[in-house]
Design a protein around this motif. Structure first.
Motif, PDB file in Angstrom:
ATOM      1  N   LEU A   1       0.838  -1.203   0.000  1.00  0.00           N
ATOM      2  CA  LEU A   1       0.000   0.000   0.000  1.00  0.00           C
ATOM      3  C   LEU A   1       0.869   1.248   0.000  1.00  0.00           C
ATOM      4  O   LEU A   1       0.555   2.238  -0.664  1.00  0.00           O
ATOM      5  CB  LEU A   1      -0.921  -0.003   1.223  1.00  0.00           C
ATOM      6  CG  LEU A   1      -2.013  -1.068   1.234  1.00  0.00           C
ATOM      7  CD1 LEU A   1      -2.804  -0.997   2.523  1.00  0.00           C
ATOM      8  CD2 LEU A   1      -2.933  -0.897   0.045  1.00  0.00           C
TER       9      LEU A   1
ATOM     10  N   TYR B   1     -14.999   2.186   8.379  1.00  0.00           N
ATOM     11  CA  TYR B   1     -14.739   1.548   7.086  1.00  0.00           C
ATOM     12  C   TYR B   1     -14.582   0.049   7.191  1.00  0.00           C
ATOM     13  O   TYR B   1     -14.602  -0.654   6.200  1.00  0.00           O
ATOM     14  CB  TYR B   1     -13.502   2.156   6.425  1.00  0.00           C
ATOM     15  CG  TYR B   1     -12.219   1.911   7.164  1.00  0.00           C
ATOM     16  CD1 TYR B   1     -11.454   0.779   6.900  1.00  0.00           C
ATOM     17  CD2 TYR B   1     -11.749   2.798   8.109  1.00  0.00           C
ATOM     18  CE1 TYR B   1     -10.296   0.553   7.560  1.00  0.00           C
ATOM     19  CE2 TYR B   1     -10.576   2.579   8.778  1.00  0.00           C
ATOM     20  CZ  TYR B   1      -9.845   1.449   8.499  1.00  0.00           C
ATOM     21  OH  TYR B   1      -8.679   1.219   9.151  1.00  0.00           O
TER      22      TYR B   1
ATOM     23  N   LEU C   1     -16.453   1.582  -0.261  1.00  0.00           N
ATOM     24  CA  LEU C   1     -15.104   1.247   0.153  1.00  0.00           C
ATOM     25  C   LEU C   1     -14.656   0.014  -0.631  1.00  0.00           C
ATOM     26  O   LEU C   1     -15.506  -0.786  -1.054  1.00  0.00           O
ATOM     27  CB  LEU C   1     -15.068   0.968   1.652  1.00  0.00           C
ATOM     28  CG  LEU C   1     -15.308   2.209   2.511  1.00  0.00           C
ATOM     29  CD1 LEU C   1     -15.707   1.831   3.916  1.00  0.00           C
ATOM     30  CD2 LEU C   1     -14.065   3.087   2.520  1.00  0.00           C
TER      31      LEU C   1
ATOM     32  N   LEU D   1      -4.068   3.323   9.001  1.00  0.00           N
ATOM     33  CA  LEU D   1      -4.326   1.893   9.137  1.00  0.00           C
ATOM     34  C   LEU D   1      -3.747   1.344  10.430  1.00  0.00           C
ATOM     35  O   LEU D   1      -4.127   0.262  10.884  1.00  0.00           O
ATOM     36  CB  LEU D   1      -3.747   1.142   7.933  1.00  0.00           C
ATOM     37  CG  LEU D   1      -4.406   1.497   6.588  1.00  0.00           C
ATOM     38  CD1 LEU D   1      -3.665   0.846   5.436  1.00  0.00           C
ATOM     39  CD2 LEU D   1      -5.862   1.086   6.585  1.00  0.00           C
TER      40      LEU D   1
ATOM     41  N   PHE E   1      -6.375   1.447  -1.170  1.00  0.00           N
ATOM     42  CA  PHE E   1      -6.306   1.897   0.213  1.00  0.00           C
ATOM     43  C   PHE E   1      -7.627   1.543   0.902  1.00  0.00           C
ATOM     44  O   PHE E   1      -8.679   2.075   0.531  1.00  0.00           O
ATOM     45  CB  PHE E   1      -6.043   3.402   0.268  1.00  0.00           C
ATOM     46  CG  PHE E   1      -4.827   3.815  -0.516  1.00  0.00           C
ATOM     47  CD1 PHE E   1      -3.626   3.128  -0.372  1.00  0.00           C
ATOM     48  CD2 PHE E   1      -4.878   4.869  -1.414  1.00  0.00           C
ATOM     49  CE1 PHE E   1      -2.504   3.488  -1.097  1.00  0.00           C
ATOM     50  CE2 PHE E   1      -3.752   5.240  -2.142  1.00  0.00           C
ATOM     51  CZ  PHE E   1      -2.573   4.548  -1.984  1.00  0.00           C
ATOM     52  N   PRO E   2      -7.586   0.653   1.898  1.00  0.00           N
ATOM     53  CA  PRO E   2      -8.842   0.124   2.454  1.00  0.00           C
ATOM     54  C   PRO E   2      -9.663   1.170   3.210  1.00  0.00           C
ATOM     55  O   PRO E   2     -10.862   0.995   3.385  1.00  0.00           O
ATOM     56  CB  PRO E   2      -8.378  -0.988   3.408  1.00  0.00           C
ATOM     57  CG  PRO E   2      -6.950  -0.713   3.677  1.00  0.00           C
ATOM     58  CD  PRO E   2      -6.403   0.033   2.496  1.00  0.00           C
ATOM     59  N   HIS E   3      -9.006   2.253   3.655  1.00  0.00           N
ATOM     60  CA  HIS E   3      -9.722   3.256   4.449  1.00  0.00           C
ATOM     61  C   HIS E   3     -10.225   4.405   3.592  1.00  0.00           C
ATOM     62  O   HIS E   3     -10.715   5.388   4.118  1.00  0.00           O
ATOM     63  CB  HIS E   3      -8.821   3.773   5.562  1.00  0.00           C
ATOM     64  CG  HIS E   3      -7.531   4.379   5.067  1.00  0.00           C
ATOM     65  ND1 HIS E   3      -6.640   3.681   4.294  1.00  0.00           N
ATOM     66  CD2 HIS E   3      -7.009   5.602   5.224  1.00  0.00           C
ATOM     67  CE1 HIS E   3      -5.612   4.455   4.010  1.00  0.00           C
ATOM     68  NE2 HIS E   3      -5.809   5.629   4.553  1.00  0.00           N
ATOM     69  N   MET E   4     -10.090   4.286   2.276  1.00  0.00           N
ATOM     70  CA  MET E   4     -10.563   5.354   1.394  1.00  0.00           C
ATOM     71  C   MET E   4     -11.627   4.803   0.452  1.00  0.00           C
ATOM     72  O   MET E   4     -11.569   3.649   0.042  1.00  0.00           O
ATOM     73  CB  MET E   4      -9.406   5.906   0.551  1.00  0.00           C
ATOM     74  CG  MET E   4      -8.313   6.567   1.347  1.00  0.00           C
ATOM     75  SD  MET E   4      -7.105   7.280   0.220  1.00  0.00           S
ATOM     76  CE  MET E   4      -5.721   7.520   1.328  1.00  0.00           C
TER      77      MET E   4
END
Lengths: 266, 370
Positions: free
Chosen positions: A163, A264, B139, A185, B96-99
């Motif tokens: 990432l 999320y 997401l 994160l 990006f997992p949080h976006m």
């Protein structure tokens, strides 16, 4: 079943009793009242101690986070052999008793100890470090370091290192990639660690007793003093309640924050 | 989308590039590679062949031990990844997992400090292009694999890079979805006119998508060319076996006026001589299954054809075609593709035959465990 019974008799009952005693009159334990609670929150001396306790616990949380983050991050980067070594160091330090770790600071920080030897060798006057709040903070940070490092490591090792590479390939400087991708994160790990360390730090007794002094007492020392030397069970109970409520408030607050932050994921 | 391809596509040169790890492992050895502006080049090879390392060197995630990498003639060795302006699509997308989808897609534009409304406009455009305009506020984990893949592509092309790198981007998709995404990527390549370097170990994917294919093995390029050039004129047994099916017979080589002769335990075979034919020593005769025929008697084999006795082991029905797998006496196998109008011999013992001009004599470097 026997375990539950044991806990009921030897943990729940005395705890409940102590907490109940908090709501009695200081001079007449059989009469109810908020006398003890007002004593804790009302007195200037007690307020100073409360503020000092929370400040030390907060600083301790901040320091363990600052120190444990690089450590846990490094653990995710090194080879599996070094990872084992670093994990071993964390666990070994937890195996050594808290007394041993605290007395090692006594040895280091005393007037004729190596730290003061160094200060003297550099031409300065020896400094009295034992019995001060900074010494307590140092000792607590040391003792609580693994409680921050372990949950943090558990979260950091789950972050896909690509990432960060992806962010850089998209034009992010290494600093931005860290702040915008890696750090957000890592937040759940920081939260978990901070919660553990803060709550444990609030109730710390041994380290302040060894490295601190009654003049710079923390709440648990006062609690012990009231309980043991003055047999003022009501006041001790009131102190315990304040501590418990503060800790629970912090846990609930952290949980609420984290739920918002982790939206999320859930 | 754009007419002037030369302006939007970058050319790349690897000049004598090597990558050796501190452990002594050589991932890439003396790589010379010329990637033309606007082409779709596939790096194809088994895992550990160095193709992903080549991509990482180009993206700037690793730096070469020796050699230079030029983009449009300029050495990019000193540029960190974030200054290279190269789009990268990662194997498992690395979203990006949080976006949200929009935030992911807008990320490269935000890094370039573009005004907010310009970012929104460009993100809209590119999401429409990959048919995800309705998913902007989701997401990544709320998307299917194929949708995530398209977000990864959108994010890599939104800042209009002149060069796009893709590391096995279709590996995690199921077969049916993969075929539609292949066509989608071809369309994007055509529309953007961007240079694409695509890494895969799937030869079918390479054949469908590429303008040219570079076959990697053990840190070197074994052969580079169009799919048909590699298929029809492989320079080595490795290339012949890696791209498509082939039959190989290894033996001692000597040269005749036009053809080369290879003497093996199973017999003597002739094939076309090329630049890749070894001067002496060991060589392989390679031929494709669809160029071979089966015969029951010596007298039926046309004059001058190579032939070898074999015993039929399996007949595989492939719909329009049939595939016959036959064992040679010395332990090797031969594959023959049958057209529907050809009649399969009744007896299991047959002669496999192929004309010399349907065979090539090349370097014998087949995998040792075959």
């Amino acid at each position: 079943m026997p375990v539950i019974l044991f806990l009921l008799v030897f943990f729940a009952y005395p705890t409940g009793l102590t907490l109940l005693r908090a709501f009695t009159h200081f001079d007449a334990p059989e009469v109810g009242g908020l006398d003890n609670i007002t004593w804790v929150l009302g007195g200037a001396a007690n307020r100073t101690i409360l503020i000092r306790t929370f400040t030390v616990a907060l600083l301790c949380t901040a320091f363990t986070a600052l120190l444990a983050f690089p450590y846990a991050y490094l653990m995710t980067k090194v080879s599996s052999r070094w990872q084992t070594v670093m994990m071993g160091l964390l666990l070994v330090s937890m195996f050594f008793g808290i007394l041993l770790r605290n007395f090692s600071w006594v040895v280091l920080l005393q007037m004729q100890g190596p730290v003061n030897d160094l200060i003297a060798a550099l031409g300065f006057d020896r400094v009295r470090m034992l019995g001060t709040a900074p010494a307590v903070l140092m000792g607590m940070t040391h003792v609580l370091f693994p409680f921050m490092a372990l949950p943090l490591y558990a979260v950091l090792k789950g972050i896909d290192p690509r990432l960060v590479l992806a962010a850089q390939s998209l034009g992010a400087t290494p600093r931005n990639a860290f702040l915008q991708v890696y750090l957000p994160l890592a937040v759940p790990g920081l939260f978990a660690g901070a919660l553990l360390v803060f709550v444990l730090a609030l109730g710390f007794y041994i380290t302040p007793a060894i490295l601190g002094s009654p003049k710079q007492a923390l709440i648990s020392q006062v609690l012990y003093q009231q309980f043991e030397t003055r047999a003022a069970f009501g006041r001790a109970g009131a102190l315990a309640i304040v501590l418990l409520v503060a800790a629970m408030a912090f846990v609930l607050m952290a949980n609420a924050l984290q739920r918002r932050n982790k939206a999320y994921e859930g | 989308m754009t007419q002037d391809l030369s302006r939007t596509a970058a050319g790349v040169q690897f000049v004598g590039v090597s990558k050796t790890y501190p452990t002594g492992l050589t991932a890439i050895a003396q790589l010379d590679l010329d990637i033309r502006p606007g082409e779709f080049l596939t790096l194809l090879g088994p895992s550990g062949s160095g193709k992903t390392t080549a991509l990482n060197l180009l993206a700037g995630f690793q730096s070469p031990t020796t050699g230079q990498i030029l983009v449009d003639g300029k050495d990019i060795g000193a540029l960190p990844p974030y200054k290279r302006d190269i789009g990268v699509v990662f194997q498992h997308y690395a979203l990006f997992p949080h976006m949200t989808v929009r935030e992911n897609t807008g990320y490269p534009l935000k890094q370039r400090r573009m005004p907010k409304d310009e970012i929104a406009r460009r993100v809209d455009d590119v999401l429409r292009m990959v048919a995800l305009e309705a998913y902007g506020d989701r997401l990544p984990r709320q998307l299917s694999g194929g949708q995530q893949q398209r977000v990864a592509v959108a994010r890599a092309i939104v800042f209009r890079p002149r060069l796009l790198l893709m590391d096995e981007p279709l590996g995690a998709l199921d077969r049916k979805l993969r075929e539609s995404v292949q066509l989608e990527l071809k369309r994007i390549h055509r529309d953007l006119g961007v240079t694409i370097v695509f890494v895969t170990h799937d030869q079918e994917e390479a054949l469908v998508m590429s303008d040219r294919i570079a076959i990697f093995d053990q840190g070197r390029i074994r052969q580079i060319g169009t799919a048909s050039a590699l298929y029809d004129a492989p320079v080595s047994q490795f290339v012949a076996q890696f791209l498509g099916e082939s039959n190989c017979l290894v033996g001692k080589v000597d040269h005749l006026p036009r053809l080369s002769r290879v003497t093996t335990a199973a017999g003597v075979f002739h094939g076309v001589t090329s630049d890749a034919t070894p001067q002496h020593g060991t060589a392989a005769v390679v031929t494709r299954p669809e160029r071979c025929r089966l015969f029951t008697a010596q007298s039926e084999v046309p004059e001058g054809w190579n032939q070898v006795p074999a015993r039929i082991r399996d007949v595989v029905y492939l719909g329009a075609l049939r595939k016959v797998v036959a064992d040679l006496r010395d332990g090797g196998t031969f594959t023959v593709i049958f057209q529907p109008d050809q009649i399969l011999p009744a007896a299991p013992d047959v002669l496999v035959a192929f004309p010399p001009d349907a065979a090539r004599v090349v370097l014998a470097d087949g995998p040792k465990n075959h």
